[in-house]
Design a protein around this motif. Structure first.
Motif, mmCIF file in Angstrom:
data_model
loop_
_atom_site.group_PDB
_atom_site.id
_atom_site.type_symbol
_atom_site.label_atom_id
_atom_site.label_comp_id
_atom_site.label_asym_id
_atom_site.label_seq_id
_atom_site.Cartn_x
_atom_site.Cartn_y
_atom_site.Cartn_z
ATOM 1 N N ILE A 1 57.554 36.281 14.691
ATOM 2 C CA ILE A 1 58.600 36.827 15.550
ATOM 3 C C ILE A 1 58.052 37.137 16.935
ATOM 4 C CG2 ILE A 1 60.145 38.803 15.823
ATOM 5 C CD1 ILE A 1 60.582 38.787 12.877
ATOM 6 N N ALA A 2 56.803 37.531 17.000
ATOM 7 C CA ALA A 2 56.212 37.831 18.310
ATOM 8 C C ALA A 2 56.264 36.590 19.206
ATOM 9 C CB ALA A 2 54.772 38.300 18.140
ATOM 10 N N GLY A 3 55.833 35.459 18.663
ATOM 11 C CA GLY A 3 55.843 34.224 19.436
ATOM 12 C C GLY A 3 57.246 33.795 19.818
ATOM 13 N N LEU A 4 58.177 33.920 18.894
ATOM 14 C CA LEU A 4 59.564 33.552 19.168
ATOM 15 C C LEU A 4 60.143 34.427 20.273
ATOM 16 C CD1 LEU A 4 60.917 33.023 15.528
ATOM 17 C CD2 LEU A 4 60.522 31.263 17.255
ATOM 18 N N THR A 5 59.842 35.713 20.193
ATOM 19 C CA THR A 5 60.364 36.638 21.194
ATOM 20 C C THR A 5 59.834 36.300 22.579
ATOM 21 O OG1 THR A 5 60.445 38.377 19.518
ATOM 22 C CG2 THR A 5 60.558 39.068 21.824
ATOM 23 N N LYS A 6 58.547 36.003 22.657
ATOM 24 C CA LYS A 6 57.966 35.657 23.948
ATOM 25 C C LYS A 6 58.626 34.400 24.517
ATOM 26 C CE LYS A 6 53.347 37.624 23.373
ATOM 27 N NZ LYS A 6 51.913 37.332 23.448
ATOM 28 N N TYR A 7 58.828 33.422 23.636
ATOM 29 C CA TYR A 7 59.450 32.180 24.102
ATOM 30 C C TYR A 7 60.854 32.457 24.618
ATOM 31 C CZ TYR A 7 60.943 27.332 24.215
ATOM 32 O OH TYR A 7 61.409 26.113 24.623
ATOM 33 N N ARG B 1 60.711 33.859 28.027
ATOM 34 C CA ARG B 1 60.394 32.831 29.033
ATOM 35 C C ARG B 1 61.608 31.971 29.332
ATOM 36 N NH1 ARG B 1 55.584 32.122 26.002
ATOM 37 N NH2 ARG B 1 56.293 30.145 25.146
ATOM 38 N N GLU B 2 62.401 31.699 28.312
ATOM 39 C CA GLU B 2 63.572 30.837 28.486
ATOM 40 C C GLU B 2 64.784 31.607 28.998
ATOM 41 O OE1 GLU B 2 63.659 27.261 27.775
ATOM 42 O OE2 GLU B 2 61.606 27.885 28.184
ATOM 43 N N GLY B 3 64.640 32.892 29.153
ATOM 44 C CA GLY B 3 65.740 33.667 29.673
ATOM 45 C C GLY B 3 66.829 33.946 28.654
ATOM 46 N N LEU B 4 66.540 33.738 27.383
ATOM 47 C CA LEU B 4 67.547 33.990 26.354
ATOM 48 C C LEU B 4 67.710 35.488 26.097
ATOM 49 C CD1 LEU B 4 66.776 31.123 23.828
ATOM 50 C CD2 LEU B 4 68.908 31.464 25.063
ATOM 51 N N THR B 5 66.693 36.215 26.446
ATOM 52 C CA THR B 5 66.756 37.662 26.323
ATOM 53 C C THR B 5 65.834 38.245 27.387
ATOM 54 O OG1 THR B 5 66.576 39.526 24.786
ATOM 55 C CG2 THR B 5 64.829 37.885 24.713
ATOM 56 N N SER B 6 65.942 39.531 27.602
ATOM 57 C CA SER B 6 65.080 40.121 28.620
ATOM 58 C C SER B 6 64.088 41.073 27.975
ATOM 59 C CB SER B 6 65.926 40.868 29.646
ATOM 60 O OG SER B 6 66.650 41.871 28.997
ATOM 61 N N ALA B 7 62.963 41.174 28.603
ATOM 62 C CA ALA B 7 61.926 42.054 28.077
ATOM 63 C C ALA B 7 62.398 43.494 28.194
ATOM 64 C CB ALA B 7 60.618 41.873 28.842
ATOM 65 N N ALA C 1 61.546 51.252 19.093
ATOM 66 C CA ALA C 1 61.707 49.799 18.994
ATOM 67 C C ALA C 1 61.925 49.426 17.538
ATOM 68 C CB ALA C 1 60.466 49.098 19.532
ATOM 69 N N LYS C 2 62.661 48.348 17.356
ATOM 70 C CA LYS C 2 62.907 47.912 15.990
ATOM 71 C C LYS C 2 62.199 46.602 15.710
ATOM 72 C CE LYS C 2 67.125 50.430 15.142
ATOM 73 N NZ LYS C 2 68.582 50.455 15.314
ATOM 74 N N GLY C 3 61.264 46.645 14.796
ATOM 75 C CA GLY C 3 60.606 45.422 14.349
ATOM 76 C C GLY C 3 59.635 44.851 15.364
ATOM 77 N N ILE C 4 59.095 43.700 15.001
ATOM 78 C CA ILE C 4 58.086 43.066 15.823
ATOM 79 C C ILE C 4 58.651 42.602 17.154
ATOM 80 C CG2 ILE C 4 56.539 41.068 15.937
ATOM 81 C CD1 ILE C 4 56.040 41.390 12.997
ATOM 82 N N ALA C 5 59.925 42.188 17.145
ATOM 83 C CA ALA C 5 60.549 41.752 18.403
ATOM 84 C C ALA C 5 60.536 42.882 19.429
ATOM 85 C CB ALA C 5 61.973 41.276 18.148
ATOM 86 N N GLY C 6 60.946 44.074 18.998
ATOM 87 C CA GLY C 6 60.980 45.212 19.900
ATOM 88 C C GLY C 6 59.590 45.609 20.371
ATOM 89 N N LEU C 7 58.641 45.590 19.456
ATOM 90 C CA LEU C 7 57.271 45.926 19.814
ATOM 91 C C LEU C 7 56.721 44.930 20.824
ATOM 92 C CD1 LEU C 7 55.800 46.860 16.309
ATOM 93 C CD2 LEU C 7 56.272 48.411 18.207
ATOM 94 N N THR C 8 57.006 43.655 20.605
ATOM 95 C CA THR C 8 56.506 42.618 21.509
ATOM 96 C C THR C 8 57.077 42.799 22.911
ATOM 97 O OG1 THR C 8 56.366 41.072 19.651
ATOM 98 C CG2 THR C 8 56.325 40.138 21.874
ATOM 99 N N LYS C 9 58.376 43.068 22.973
ATOM 100 C CA LYS C 9 58.994 43.266 24.290
ATOM 101 C C LYS C 9 58.366 44.449 25.015
ATOM 102 C CE LYS C 9 63.592 41.342 23.482
ATOM 103 N NZ LYS C 9 65.030 41.644 23.593
ATOM 104 N N TYR C 10 58.157 45.521 24.272
ATOM 105 C CA TYR C 10 57.546 46.694 24.883
ATOM 106 C C TYR C 10 56.157 46.372 25.411
ATOM 107 C CZ TYR C 10 56.086 51.523 25.558
ATOM 108 O OH TYR C 10 55.634 52.699 26.117
ATOM 109 N N LEU D 1 50.588 44.764 28.148
ATOM 110 C CA LEU D 1 49.546 44.632 27.135
ATOM 111 C C LEU D 1 49.366 43.186 26.706
ATOM 112 C CD1 LEU D 1 50.261 47.769 24.955
ATOM 113 C CD2 LEU D 1 48.132 47.235 26.116
ATOM 114 N N THR D 2 50.395 42.394 26.919
ATOM 115 C CA THR D 2 50.323 40.967 26.631
ATOM 116 C C THR D 2 51.253 40.265 27.608
ATOM 117 O OG1 THR D 2 50.419 39.299 24.883
ATOM 118 C CG2 THR D 2 52.183 40.896 24.962
ATOM 119 N N SER D 3 51.118 38.968 27.699
ATOM 120 C CA SER D 3 51.975 38.242 28.630
ATOM 121 C C SER D 3 52.971 37.386 27.859
ATOM 122 C CB SER D 3 51.131 37.366 29.554
ATOM 123 O OG SER D 3 50.396 36.435 28.793
ATOM 124 N N ALA D 4 54.112 37.191 28.461
ATOM 125 C CA ALA D 4 55.139 36.383 27.801
ATOM 126 C C ALA D 4 54.676 34.938 27.750
ATOM 127 C CB ALA D 4 56.464 36.486 28.556
#
Lengths: 215, 215
Positions: A200-206, A209-215, B197-206, B212-215
């Motif tokens: 999920i981390a990788g999917l979220t980052k992608y 990048r694609e603008g499907l969601t915002s950080a 945050a909820k789940g890995i997606a929320g943690l990743t965005k944060y 702490l990491t780059s998109a």
DNA sequence: TCTGATTTCGGGGCAACCCTAATTTTCTCC
DNA sequence: GGAGAAAATTAGGGTTGCCCCGAAATCAGA
């Protein structure tokens, strides 16, 4: 007959460091340094180097555009791309622009020197890690490129990806799309394979990048 | 009495280049190289260098966390931060972590050498462009602290958060931190509660928002 | 019509998630 | 220096969801 090199990188410390390393090579000669893509194009015309070490990401004009312009003027020049670890998505565009080599900056000077001598001999040099990306795109044609310019996701996949990146769980997504949870899981699997992301981390980052969601 | 230096940067080419430049200085001695923050902490302990040139953004453990840990163990060591042009947002956190200097990578070697000699003399060195940021933050104190690390996350939590956002699983993280998987789970639970945050997606965005990491 | 992409679904293993709770270490404050 | 708080560590035990294997149904175009 020495090899004339032009450095194009916006980090002065990197330029000086690479120059210092290259000056230890008898047959290599650094003839100029460019701080951005635009001056790289100008200096390539003025100096006519044999090889250009080109950073992919530069201000004003990036390395991809600069490479295209330079090779249009003088196809004899060899361009070796230098990129950060997480700029791999530019590989296909850089090679399409005509680069003869692609190195990640996390490479040794030995590797750089070898790359220079290979492109001079009209061969191509790719960092091992880059090779994987290229081969993958070659084996399983560019439909599945991880390049941001060619994300070939289906409508359904984009829907799922966005919901995943927004933090929804598989059952939630299944419910809101009125399909089985197993269907959503398949989409997630296909997504991860397509964009070469892990979890999920990788999917979220992608998705960011694609603008499907915002950080 | 020569100055012993440890290089911490994830780009090998940068390390080799800087090393090559530093070796031209009579009184400077490069004693080690680290590829990530974690090994920087270890090497700092083993080698006890006078100065560490620390990249801000590194995988596994970033320069800010690494600096905090290193100076907690050995406050005698001077840390000079090296950052990309667009990493300026980390200035305050890096200085708060105890860095004695902050250079953008777009600086000359001359500047780097001067910075090293200044921090050895217990002074602080900032790149001219960085000075502006610091002065601005000084004039207008962090009324609303929009800065990363303003959150009340502990060092350990930041470590775990970064690894989670880089796509590692709990057992992987537990292994690389040499603790139990249950410990990592607790940290993840606490993190989600703290940053809402909820789940890995929320943690990743944060983690992305906080740098702490780059998109 | 046949191929290939898309969408759909299932089972099994393991990881994430949630709760509670305890111990030890480290820090701070008086 | 000792009391108290905060942080870091580990644990048990249960539910849910993620992930990898495969595979069937639907649909588009050669």
């Amino acid at each position: 007959m020495s090899i004339n090199i032009l450095l194009a990188d916006d980090h002065q410390l990197t330029r000086e460091g690479v120059r210092s390393l290259l000056e230890g090579e008898e047959d290599i000669n650094v003839v100029g340094e460019a701080l951005d893509g635009r001056s790289a194009v100008r200096l390539a015309r003025e100096l006519g180097p044999d090889v250009i070490l080109m950073d992919v990401c530069m201000p004003d004009m990036n390395g991809i555009v600069a490479t295209t312009l330079i090779l249009a003027e003088n196809p004899r020049i060899k361009v070796i791309a230098l990129s950060m670890l997480d700029d791999r998505r530019f590989v296909s565009n850089m090679l399409r622009a005509g680069a003869s080599g692609y190195l990640v900056k996390d490479c040794s000077f030995k590797e750089l020197a070898r790359a220079i001598r290979m492109v001079i001999a009209n061969r191509t040099y790719l960092s091992p890690g880059i090779m994987d990306v290229v081969v993958k795109d070659y084996v399983r044609p560019p439909a599945y490129s991880d390049s941001p310019y060619s994300s070939n996701l289906t409508i359904r996949e984009k829907e799922v990806l966005q919901l995943v990146a927004e933090g929804h769980s598989t059952p939630q997504i299944a419910n809101s799309l009125h399909v089985s949870a197993k269907t959503i899981e398949s989409h997630r699997q296909n997504l991860m394979a397509k964009i070469n992301a892990k979890g999920i981390a990788g999917l979220t980052k992608y998705a960011i990048r694609e603008g499907l969601t915002s950080a």
